[in-house]
Write an enzyme that holds these catalytic residues in place. Structure first.
Site, PDB file in Angstrom:
ATOM      1  CB  CYS A 140     -20.699 -12.293  19.796  1.00  0.00           C
ATOM      2  SG  CYS A 140     -20.923 -14.040  19.394  1.00  0.00           S
TER       3      CYS A 140
ATOM      4  CG  HIS B 188     -16.572 -12.187  17.430  1.00  0.00           C
ATOM      5  ND1 HIS B 188     -16.446 -11.770  18.739  1.00  0.00           N
ATOM      6  CD2 HIS B 188     -17.261 -13.355  17.461  1.00  0.00           C
ATOM      7  CE1 HIS B 188     -17.033 -12.657  19.533  1.00  0.00           C
ATOM      8  NE2 HIS B 188     -17.536 -13.619  18.786  1.00  0.00           N
TER       9      HIS B 188
ATOM     10  CD  GLU C 174     -14.635  -8.756  18.260  1.00  0.00           C
ATOM     11  OE1 GLU C 174     -15.550  -8.328  17.532  1.00  0.00           O
ATOM     12  OE2 GLU C 174     -14.811  -9.645  19.123  1.00  0.00           O
TER      13      GLU C 174
HETATM   14  N1  GLN Z   1     -22.316 -17.470  24.238  1.00  0.00           N
HETATM   15  C1  GLN Z   1     -22.873 -17.010  23.008  1.00  0.00           C
HETATM   16  C2  GLN Z   1     -22.985 -18.142  21.993  1.00  0.00           C
HETATM   17  O1  GLN Z   1     -22.292 -19.129  22.097  1.00  0.00           O
HETATM   18  C3  GLN Z   1     -22.078 -15.846  22.441  1.00  0.00           C
HETATM   19  C4  GLN Z   1     -20.662 -16.173  22.121  1.00  0.00           C
HETATM   20  C5  GLN Z   1     -19.777 -14.972  21.956  1.00  0.00           C
HETATM   21  O2  GLN Z   1     -20.077 -13.884  22.432  1.00  0.00           O
HETATM   22  N2  GLN Z   1     -18.636 -15.154  21.307  1.00  0.00           N
HETATM   23  O3  GLN Z   1     -23.737 -18.040  21.053  1.00  0.00           O
END
Ligand code: GLN
Length: 533
Positions: free
Chosen positions: A382, A508, A510
């Site tokens: 992410c 994600h 995970e």
């Molecule tokens: N802050 C980034 C976004 O909103 C990544 C978010 C995250 O790592 N869950 O796109």
């Protein structure tokens, strides 16, 4: 079969592991062929934990249907191998919001709206809805907080009412703590007795007690607790500290927790639970001798719960590679070009953590540059993937001021930018791109090979995205966009094929890694890290 409802409450102190006990019981019942789900009630007023800082309650977990949930749901999925949904995590805020919405619609026909019966009815409706339509044989409901908290009272009152209504179809398990007073060399049962009394005062008689302890509890001690608390001696179970949470189901089975639950709900005990795949995992976990050393670069490293699912995914992946996981937490705020060599050179792999905001971001770039130049297997998740893109733009594409508009709204090279549909959003709660989305992978990519397919579905939680205007420039400079959403063409996976294993994912993975089904990308990352050695 009529659905059975199991309630798990806690006393004496928080952090006793109600989530792990709930998940362990679920694993045992699943291994006996029952359909089981676990639900958690959180007594706070927030609608969901999505807007909470990880320092408050640890990581925010995301369900397939896009609900931002308590991290205990991660344990539930890792143990049960069954996806949860927004119905599995409910806060006081949501209960009240539903009741207030009904009041505004006039559903209460002019009645005074009160905690009893309206709030309790709403709680009961949410518990019973999981058991409706015979979806599940067992609904295990974990009541967050500790008995005696003002906030937990409406939940306990609902449990009391449900027990009365459902009789044998309900079982109450209460978790307490038995402290060891070193100076006296004694284990103390008084806190347990008091805690059970508090539960009895609100009208709940526990059927089973699980005593969390650091020392073995004698039969005599358990008999004493049974006597004082009106519980069968056999139903006083100890939960002693074990090296891995994944051993807890076996510990519970050795003390017949599953059989006791079946007996109390009037179900037959047909032989033993089918635990072979679980045992196989534990066997590999215990027999691994060599280690794999992974650095987790993030800004919440002083609080391991902030990266709970990543830790567990790495651990599962290491186990399936027959390695012990040596996880090094690297504080991104403390990382700079002067110390990066010392911090990263001994690592087999680097994972750049997800996150929000500017803090610690420069350290992530330093780590990425080092890992890229030294060809250390690197996994960006992410924000970690977004940082990979930014660092590559700055250092390889020569766009020194490249950035995400999250960090700098005025940046000229917005290689990561706010998603179009996010631009008009002002409300912060539950408005990110959340939940599972399809992703198509390029056939010869590392990701496609790892997954063994070109069609995957993974969960998201973000507002910003890879800016497709730069796609060609990146591809020409050696960073490939190998995964995209088939409808929106949002870039979901990037790779640098000239490197051993340099993969960033906008989603994600995970959230989607369980003991019996580890996430393939994590398994492949660890495999690459091992072969680096
Ligand atoms: N802050 C980034 C976004 O909103 C990544 C978010 C995250 O790592 N869950 O796109």
């Amino acid at each position: 079969m009529e659905t059975k409802y199991i309630f798990v409450t806690g006393g004496v102190t928080s952090s006793l592991g109600k989530g792990i006990i709930s998940a362990s019981l679920a694993r045992l019942l699943l291994a006996r062929g029952y359909k089981v789900t676990i639900q958690k009630f959180d007594p706070y007023i927030n609608i969901d934990p999505g807007t909470l800082n990880p320092y408050e309650h640890g990581e925010c977990y995301v369900t397939v249907d896009g609900h931002e949930a308590d991290l205990d749901l991660g344990h539930y999925e890792r143990f049960t191998n069954t996806p949860t949904t927004r119905a599995n995590n409910i806060t006081t805020g949501r209960i009240y919001q539903n009741v207030i919405d009904k009041e505004r619609r006039g559903d209460y026909l002019g009645k005074t709206v009160q905690i009893i019966p309206h709030i309790t009815d709403e709680i009961k409706r949410n518990i019973k809805s999981l058991g409706s339509k015979n979806q599940f044989d067992f609904v295990i409901t974990e009541i967050g907080g500790t008995v005696g908290d003002i906030e937990s009272l409406p939940y306990l009152e609902s449990v009391r009412q449900l027990r009365w209504e459902m009789g044998k179809n309900c079982v109450c398990i209460h978790l307490t703590y038995v402290p060891y007073i070193a100076a006296a060399k004694e284990l103390k049962t008084k806190p347990t007795q008091h805690s059970v009394k508090q539960l009895q005062e609100v009208g709940i008689q526990p059927d089973i007690l699980v005593l969390r302890t650091e020392h073995d509890l004698s039969l005599n001690l358990r008999k004493k607790v049974a006597l004082f608390c009106n519980v069968d001696p056999a139903a006083v179970i100890q939960s002693i500290d074990v090296p891995s949470i994944y051993e807890v189901p076996l510990k519970m089975h050795q003390q017949h927790l599953d059989e006791i639950v079946l007996t109390k709900t009037g179900l037959p005990i047909n032989g033993e639970p089918h635990l072979e795949p679980w045992m196989n995992f534990l066997h590999r976990m215990k027999n691994a001798t060599e280690t794999v050393r992974i650095g987790l670069v993030g800004k919440y490293v002083e609080l391991p719960d902030a990266y709970k699912s990543i830790n567990e995914s790495l651990f599962q992946a290491a186990t399936y590679n027959d390695r012990k996981l040596d996880l090094q937490y690297i504080h991104s705020e403390k990382l700079n070009s002067g110390n990066v060599e010392q911090m990263l050179s001994s690592l087999d792999g680097v994972l750049i953590a997800p996150g929000f905001g500017q803090r610690g971001i420069e350290g992530k770039f330093v780590a990425l540059k080092y890992a890229r130049e030294h060809d250390i297997p690197t996994f960006g998740v992410c924000l970690g993937m977004q940082c990979m893109v930014i660092e590559y733009a700055r250092d390889v594409l020569g766009l020194a001021d490249a950035n995400s508009t999250e960090m700098d709204v005025t940046t000229k090279h917005n290689v990561i930018d706010l998603m179009e549909e996010q631009k008009s959003i002002t409300n912060m709660g539950g408005t990110m791109r959340l939940g599972a989305y399809d992703c198509t992978l390029v056939e010869d990519s590392i990701a496609a090979k790892a997954y063994g397919t070109t069609h995957i579905r993974e969960r998201h939680r973000h507002r910003f995205e890879f800016n497709n205007e730069y796609r060609q420039a990146f591809e020409e400079a050696g960073m490939r966009c190998v995964g995209e959403n088939p409808e929106t063409h949002l870039v979901e996976v990037v790779e640098v094929p000239s490197l051993r294993w340099y993969v960033g994912v906008q989603y994600h993975p995970e959230y989607n890694s369980t003991v019996l089904n580890p996430n393939p990308l994590f398994v492949d990352f660890i495999k690459a890290a091992i072969s680096k050695k």
